[in-house]
Design an enzyme around this catalytic site. Sequence first.
Site, short mmCIF file in Angstrom:
data_model
loop_
_atom_site.label_atom_id
_atom_site.label_comp_id
_atom_site.label_asym_id
_atom_site.label_seq_id
_atom_site.Cartn_x
_atom_site.Cartn_y
_atom_site.Cartn_z
CD GLN A 263 -2.66 -1.26 -0.09
OE1 GLN A 263 -3.37 -0.34 -0.50
NE2 GLN A 263 -2.49 -2.38 -0.76
CG HIS A 266 -1.26 2.33 -3.96
ND1 HIS A 266 -1.63 2.11 -5.26
CD2 HIS A 266 -1.65 1.23 -3.27
CE1 HIS A 266 -2.20 0.93 -5.36
NE2 HIS A 266 -2.24 0.38 -4.18
CD GLU A 331 -8.40 1.05 0.15
OE1 GLU A 331 -8.69 1.05 -1.06
OE2 GLU A 331 -7.39 1.63 0.60
CG HIS A 332 -6.81 -2.97 1.32
ND1 HIS A 332 -6.33 -1.72 0.98
CD2 HIS A 332 -7.39 -3.47 0.20
CE1 HIS A 332 -6.61 -1.48 -0.29
NE2 HIS A 332 -7.26 -2.51 -0.78
CG HIS A 424 -51.39 13.72 1.42
ND1 HIS A 424 -51.14 14.98 0.97
CD2 HIS A 424 -50.27 12.99 1.17
CE1 HIS A 424 -49.92 15.03 0.46
NE2 HIS A 424 -49.37 13.82 0.57
#
Length: 436
Positions: A263, A266, A331-332, A424
């Site tokens: 990660q 990235h 996330e992971h 209504h």
Amino acid sequence: MTVNIKRLNASRSDFDSTLATLLAWDDSVDHQVNETVRHILHEVKTGGDRAVLEFTEKFDRLDVSSVAELEMSQSRLQQALKSIPEDQRVALEHAAARVRDYHERQNQKSWQYQDEDGTVLGQKVTPLDRAGLYVPGGKAAYPSSVLMNAIPAKVAGVREVIMVVPTPDGVVNDLVLAAAAIAGVDRVFTIGGAQAVGALAYGTETIPAVDKIVGPGNIFVATAKREVFGTVGIDMIAGPSEILVICDGRTDPDWIAMDLFSQAEHDEQAQSILVSPDAGFLDAVEASINKLLPTMERADIIRTSMADRAALIQVADLSEAAKVSNRIAPEHLELSVEDPETLLKEIRHAGAIFMGRYTAEALGDYCAGPNHVLPTSGTARFSSPLGVYDFQKRSSIIGFSARGADRMGRVASVLARGEGLTAHARSAEYRIKSDE
């Protein structure tokens, strides 16, 4: 150069505040970026093809006379599929098959039932008509992103998937085009940036408007997606990539170090966190990090990410590790432990959960099957991975019988009059049988 990674201990009184500081990420958009994106979107909305051509020439240095020239034909996609090395084609096809098989199990069906007085209730599930897929281009190659975004849309039954991918200086990536061919993308335009998002959202003379835009991009793309949300749907505004590993101390430290790197490479803002009850193991992983870092191609990016945003967190036991993970909602999440099934019961918030020592997060990025488009920045507390359901919408079905309209009309009448909405009430009362 040794990387000094932040050490946290869950037993310390300042742990919560220190963790909050570590997790903080500024997702505010620069004022100048906002202004630039709004200008581009306005120009595309009002100028259509002309504006797309002007921005494509300005930003991608492509000078063409019509947007039609920027569309890749299906034959060109097939040509790309035939031209890539065989091992890449086989790998793409294998990954696509697994992604398709997984997502077919998510497909939701319409349903109806009838209650005791003959009233029919249900839900009609309908695919979107058209979806737009943004794919980064140029020297970057993200064929996996094409598979992960396009295949769920096609499984959902989306009639037309339109892909946009920038080709700066005319650089075309055949691997991305091959993935588009395999995934069943219907049309591909070689445009990018905020102007591509605008074209998908508003439509131009050549590029049709879509119902939803998905896919990753730079800050201009992310800002443009945020701006057009409401006109179209979007998948999410993603933050930097994240991984959290819970380890019992019995996995090879080199494996864990490389999982953290997966990660960190990235970008500099990516976040890698290891949580373990074993202080000696944290030391061993830190040693592996410094040993392996010089061997990495993206060592500078990894070094900055690890120094600025990574952490090694010591906890009392695996149960406390789960609590820390739930606080972060990563996330992971890798459960690199002897009995991941037991620990899984304590996990409430995570985008994707990787079970056991042999399940590297990287497998999920490419070929495991589940989607790699995942909630970041703690949003796993309330959102989910991209899936077939993101390309479907649900309509409620309500069909009252005469008996049902009489019975429930009385209820609606009372509630409507209680709200002061006489029309209504009377609308419902017209269907009520006389008590005489």
